[in-house]
Design a protein around this motif. Structure first.
Motif, short mmCIF file in Angstrom:
data_model
loop_
_atom_site.label_atom_id
_atom_site.label_comp_id
_atom_site.label_asym_id
_atom_site.label_seq_id
_atom_site.Cartn_x
_atom_site.Cartn_y
_atom_site.Cartn_z
N ASP A 181 -76.63 -6.76 -61.55
CA ASP A 181 -77.32 -6.51 -60.28
C ASP A 181 -76.80 -7.44 -59.19
OD1 ASP A 181 -78.79 -4.57 -61.50
OD2 ASP A 181 -80.66 -5.71 -61.59
N TYR A 213 -79.75 1.33 -55.83
CA TYR A 213 -79.66 0.22 -54.87
C TYR A 213 -79.66 0.83 -53.45
CZ TYR A 213 -77.81 -2.18 -59.02
OH TYR A 213 -77.62 -2.67 -60.29
N GLY A 225 -83.08 -3.45 -54.72
CA GLY A 225 -82.70 -2.92 -56.03
C GLY A 225 -82.44 -4.07 -56.97
N SER A 226 -82.34 -3.71 -58.25
CA SER A 226 -82.15 -2.33 -58.69
C SER A 226 -83.48 -1.68 -59.07
CB SER A 226 -81.23 -2.32 -59.91
OG SER A 226 -81.83 -3.04 -60.99
N GLN A 227 -83.56 -0.38 -58.85
CA GLN A 227 -84.69 0.46 -59.24
C GLN A 227 -84.20 1.38 -60.35
OE1 GLN A 227 -87.96 0.96 -57.64
NE2 GLN A 227 -88.38 2.33 -59.33
N SER A 228 -84.77 1.22 -61.54
CA SER A 228 -84.33 2.05 -62.67
C SER A 228 -84.72 3.50 -62.45
CB SER A 228 -84.96 1.55 -63.97
OG SER A 228 -84.63 2.40 -65.06
N LEU A 229 -83.78 4.40 -62.73
CA LEU A 229 -84.04 5.84 -62.60
C LEU A 229 -84.19 6.51 -63.96
CD1 LEU A 229 -81.52 6.72 -59.75
CD2 LEU A 229 -83.94 6.16 -59.55
N ASP A 230 -84.28 5.72 -65.02
CA ASP A 230 -84.47 6.28 -66.36
C ASP A 230 -85.78 7.05 -66.40
OD1 ASP A 230 -82.14 5.16 -67.25
OD2 ASP A 230 -83.10 3.35 -68.03
N ASN A 277 -75.09 2.83 -63.26
CA ASN A 277 -75.81 2.59 -64.51
C ASN A 277 -77.24 3.13 -64.45
OD1 ASN A 277 -73.60 1.22 -65.64
ND2 ASN A 277 -74.29 -0.75 -64.82
N ASN A 278 -77.39 4.24 -63.72
CA ASN A 278 -78.69 4.89 -63.53
C ASN A 278 -79.71 3.96 -62.88
OD1 ASN A 278 -79.79 7.47 -63.72
ND2 ASN A 278 -81.03 6.94 -65.50
N LYS A 279 -79.21 3.06 -62.05
CA LYS A 279 -80.05 2.19 -61.24
C LYS A 279 -79.77 2.47 -59.77
CE LYS A 279 -80.16 -1.69 -64.51
NZ LYS A 279 -79.79 -3.13 -64.70
N SER A 319 -69.41 -0.05 -64.52
CA SER A 319 -70.66 -0.17 -65.26
C SER A 319 -70.91 -1.56 -65.82
CB SER A 319 -70.67 0.85 -66.41
OG SER A 319 -69.56 0.64 -67.28
#
Length: 505
Positions: A97, A180, A276-281, A176-178, A93
């Motif tokens: 990126d 790729y 990426g990264s694409q945040s998935l929050d 980290n909830n991102k 973690s």
């Protein structure tokens, strides 16, 4: 080390047996098929696709779909080796990126080099035996060769089968909830995000590395390759991909391939393109990884324009009905397989494109998305969402769609699939309308997605308004059987008088 890898590969053991499988994804597969004149399909070769779906430490998840060709060796090796290079302590973690991109790129490089190490002895033997044969023997019929030369030829064929083959790969890493995505070749990744108003936003992540990709053609042209000839040919050494894992022929002997002979250095590479990264929050939806065979089968049947919309609509429909992600994935693959077969046997315009399909693999990873808990009615807490699902009328050569009202869990919403895009412009649907989205992309044409009632005469014209439930929780039927009941009644008047007739009571 090379000997260890060879022994491991030959023993069919796994490097990753102790890693836990991810339970938040499902995989569906179908083997290749060649249709005969009667519409029956036969298998042309064993399944060559591969996949991976592991949960690592520190909130790390790794998924991948591999499209093998000329055998499954490379796809199988890559799925194991790549996992070992990423989930055995290499990622944590604290990585940025840039760190993640670097580690992903290095992992693919290790996979490529490690695979060639496993076949280097066979390649050396093949080269030695090839030098042993006199040049004039190449065009001599096999039965006219000396017994010793025949043995050499047979051994060369065995070695060629052992070392040939390659694979393309699309890999998804969540850390980290991102998200790729690392792509090599012609597989596809779609990220579907559901908004609060029930609208699907679908992002195709990256473009295929194929002979019609302008960036790839420019890369090849910079190496001295005639990109115009490559585009016209549509394939390089039997494959449309310009990036691959394995395939020693185009890696070591590219100067002997006509299209690539002018290249200054190795033109077909295994370097991944990483997005990426694409945040998935706060994201609710699902991620799709698809092999080239699945994409091609759907595009062959219905054309490439709406392929992403159709696959998302199918997944959304199955997620509303199934209680297992494995069932969802397999149901979608089976549906694509049926669509492809039905177009072939129909004899319609696109039937000529559907005489065969390759192996198909679909991996679905849900993102904060609940599976169906049985079939909920609106009065039981479910909500109705219209989902545009492809419908082919057997009397028509055109393809349309039918709006299906599907009951889905009320705590999350996911509905109509929309088009490929890297930039999304959200539209706000008016109350009662099917959700739509206008999508813009630098890679694909701008298109809009909407539902239509279809051109079949049995389907009621419903305009843009989605069917609403009555006080009992039911929606109006899509099929009008009044004409059927009338004709049945005229032919069965006697039975109706004794049995009380047919039709709704």
């Amino acid at each position: 080390m090379a000997a260890q890898r060879r022994n491991l590969m030959q023993s069919h053991q796994s490097w990753t047996d102790d890693l836990p499988l991810c339970q938040m994804c499902g995989v569906g597969t179908a083997t290749n098929c060649v249709y005969g004149p009667d519409g029956k399909g036969t298998l042309s070769h064993p399944n060559e696709d591969g996949h991976l779906r592991f949960r690592g430490e520190d909130g790390c998840f790794l998924y991948g779909v591999f499209n093998g060709y000329d055998g499954s060796k490379v796809a199988s090796f890559a799925s194991q080796c790549l996992t070992a290079e990423l989930l055995l302590g290499q990622l944590n973690s604290s990585h940025t990126d840039n760190d993640v991109r670097r580690i992903l790129t290095q992992a693919f490089d290790v996979v490529e080099k490690s695979y060639f190490e496993t076949i280097d002895d066979a390649l050396a033997e093949k080269a030695a035996l090839s030098n042993y044969l006199p040049p004039h023997n190449e065009n001599v019929p096999f039965h006219q060769l000396s017994p010793q030369s025949q043995k050499v030829q047979e051994r060369l064929k065995e070695l060629e089968r052992e070392v040939s083959g390659g694979a393309t790969a699309v890999v998804a890493l969540i850390l980290n909830n991102k998200l790729y995505i690392a792509n090599v070749g012609t597989n596809r990744a779609l990220l579907c995000k559901s908004s609060s108003d029930g609208q699907n936003q679908v992002l195709q992540i990256g473009r295929p590395h194929s002979t019609d990709n302008e960036d790839e053609l420019q890369r090849l042209a910079a190496l001295g390759v005639d990109s115009g000839r490559v585009r016209q040919a549509g394939q390089i050494a039997g494959q449309s991909s310009t990036r691959r894992l394995g395939d020693y022929r185009v890696k070591f002997n590219y100067n002997e391939i006509d299209l690539l002979s002018a290249a200054k250095t190795r033109p077909i590479i295994a370097e991944p393109e990483i997005h990426g990264s694409q945040s998935l929050d706060s994201v609710t939806g699902f991620l799709l990884l698809m092999s080239e065979g699945l994409i091609n089968a759907l595009e062959s049947a219905h054309g490439p324009e709406q392929a992403n919309q159709e696959i998302v609509a199918m997944v959304a429909a199955e997620l509303a009905l199934q209680t297992s992600l494995e069932a969802v994935s397999q149901s979608v693959v089976e549906r694509v397989k049926r669509l492809h077969h039905d177009v072939y046997v129909s004899g319609r315009q696109r039937a000529t494109y559907c005489s065969r399909h390759e192996d198909m693999t679909l991996l679905i990873r849900t993102l904060n998305y609940p599976l169906a808990d049985g079939v909920l009615t609106p009065t039981q807490g479910g909500r109705i969402y219209p989902v545009s699902v492809p419908y082919s009328n057997s009397q028509s050569t055109s393809k349309t769609s039918v709006t299906l009202s599907l009951v889905m869990p009320s705590q999350n919403t996911l509905t109509n699939g929309t088009n490929t895009a890297s930039t999304l412009e959200e539209g706000t649907p008016t109350p009662g309308q099917s959700p739509t989205a206008t999508l813009q992309s630098t890679n694909t044409q701008t298109q809009s997605s909407s539902s239509s009632s279809g051109d079949g005469s049995l389907f009621r014209q419903r305009g843009s308004q989605a069917a609403q439930p009555d006080e009992t929780g039911r929606v109006p039927p899509y099929v009008d059987f009044s004409q059927f009941y009338h004709l049945w009644g005229s032919d069965h008047s006697d039975s109706q008088s004794t049995q009380g007739g047919l039709g709704p009571q």
